[in-house]
Design a protein around this motif. Structure first.
Motif, short mmCIF file in Angstrom:
data_model
loop_
_atom_site.label_atom_id
_atom_site.label_comp_id
_atom_site.label_asym_id
_atom_site.label_seq_id
_atom_site.Cartn_x
_atom_site.Cartn_y
_atom_site.Cartn_z
N SER A 65 60.06 110.19 26.99
CA SER A 65 59.90 109.64 25.65
C SER A 65 58.96 110.49 24.81
O SER A 65 59.17 110.66 23.60
CB SER A 65 59.42 108.19 25.72
OG SER A 65 58.12 108.13 26.23
N THR A 68 60.92 113.58 23.65
CA THR A 68 61.85 113.25 22.57
C THR A 68 61.14 113.13 21.24
O THR A 68 61.56 113.71 20.24
CB THR A 68 62.57 111.93 22.89
OG1 THR A 68 63.27 112.08 24.13
CG2 THR A 68 63.57 111.58 21.81
N ASP A 69 60.03 112.40 21.20
CA ASP A 69 59.30 112.22 19.94
C ASP A 69 58.67 113.53 19.47
O ASP A 69 58.69 113.83 18.28
CB ASP A 69 58.23 111.15 20.09
CG ASP A 69 58.81 109.76 20.19
OD1 ASP A 69 60.02 109.60 19.89
OD2 ASP A 69 58.08 108.84 20.55
N ARG A 72 61.33 115.91 18.02
CA ARG A 72 61.74 115.49 16.67
C ARG A 72 60.72 115.91 15.64
O ARG A 72 61.07 116.30 14.52
CB ARG A 72 61.95 113.98 16.63
CG ARG A 72 63.21 113.54 17.28
CD ARG A 72 63.45 112.07 17.09
NE ARG A 72 64.62 111.66 17.86
CZ ARG A 72 64.72 110.54 18.53
NH1 ARG A 72 63.73 109.67 18.51
NH2 ARG A 72 65.81 110.24 19.20
N GLU A 73 59.45 115.84 16.00
CA GLU A 73 58.41 116.24 15.06
C GLU A 73 58.42 117.75 14.82
O GLU A 73 58.12 118.20 13.72
CB GLU A 73 57.04 115.81 15.58
CG GLU A 73 55.93 116.09 14.63
CD GLU A 73 54.61 115.52 15.08
OE1 GLU A 73 53.60 116.11 14.71
OE2 GLU A 73 54.61 114.51 15.79
#
Length: 90
Positions: A65, A68-69, A72-73
């Motif tokens: 997780s 993934t975050d 994206r950033e």
């Protein structure tokens, strides 16, 4: 003379801030995932191997997780969910 608030930050500082947030997020989710896995392992398993597997699963969930975050950033390396899996707007 104090720096003007209208001046944009240099790209190096923006990247540093992104890395700081990504590292903080990863460490936090590692700890939370390990704690959740250990708690579930203590509750649901009797063997040390089962507890280790539950903790490893929690660590994997935390790292996944966070990756993934963070991706994206940093520009969306991870593709978005297919439209079938995305929640429908209300």
């Amino acid at each position: 003379m104090p720096p003007s608030t209208s001046m944009a930050r240099p790209p190096e500082l923006a990247t540093d801030a992104q890395w700081d947030r990504a590292i903080e997020l990863t460490l936090r989710r590692l700890v939370y995932g390990a704690g959740a896995g250990l708690a579930l392992g203590l509750i649901f398993t009797r063997s040390s191997a089962g507890r280790g597997r539950a903790m490893s699963f929690g660590l994997g969930m935390g790292v996944g997780s966070a990756y993934t975050d963070a991706s994206r950033e940093f520009g969306g390396v991870v593709p978005p969910l297919p439209s079938v899996l995305q929640p429908t707007p209300k």
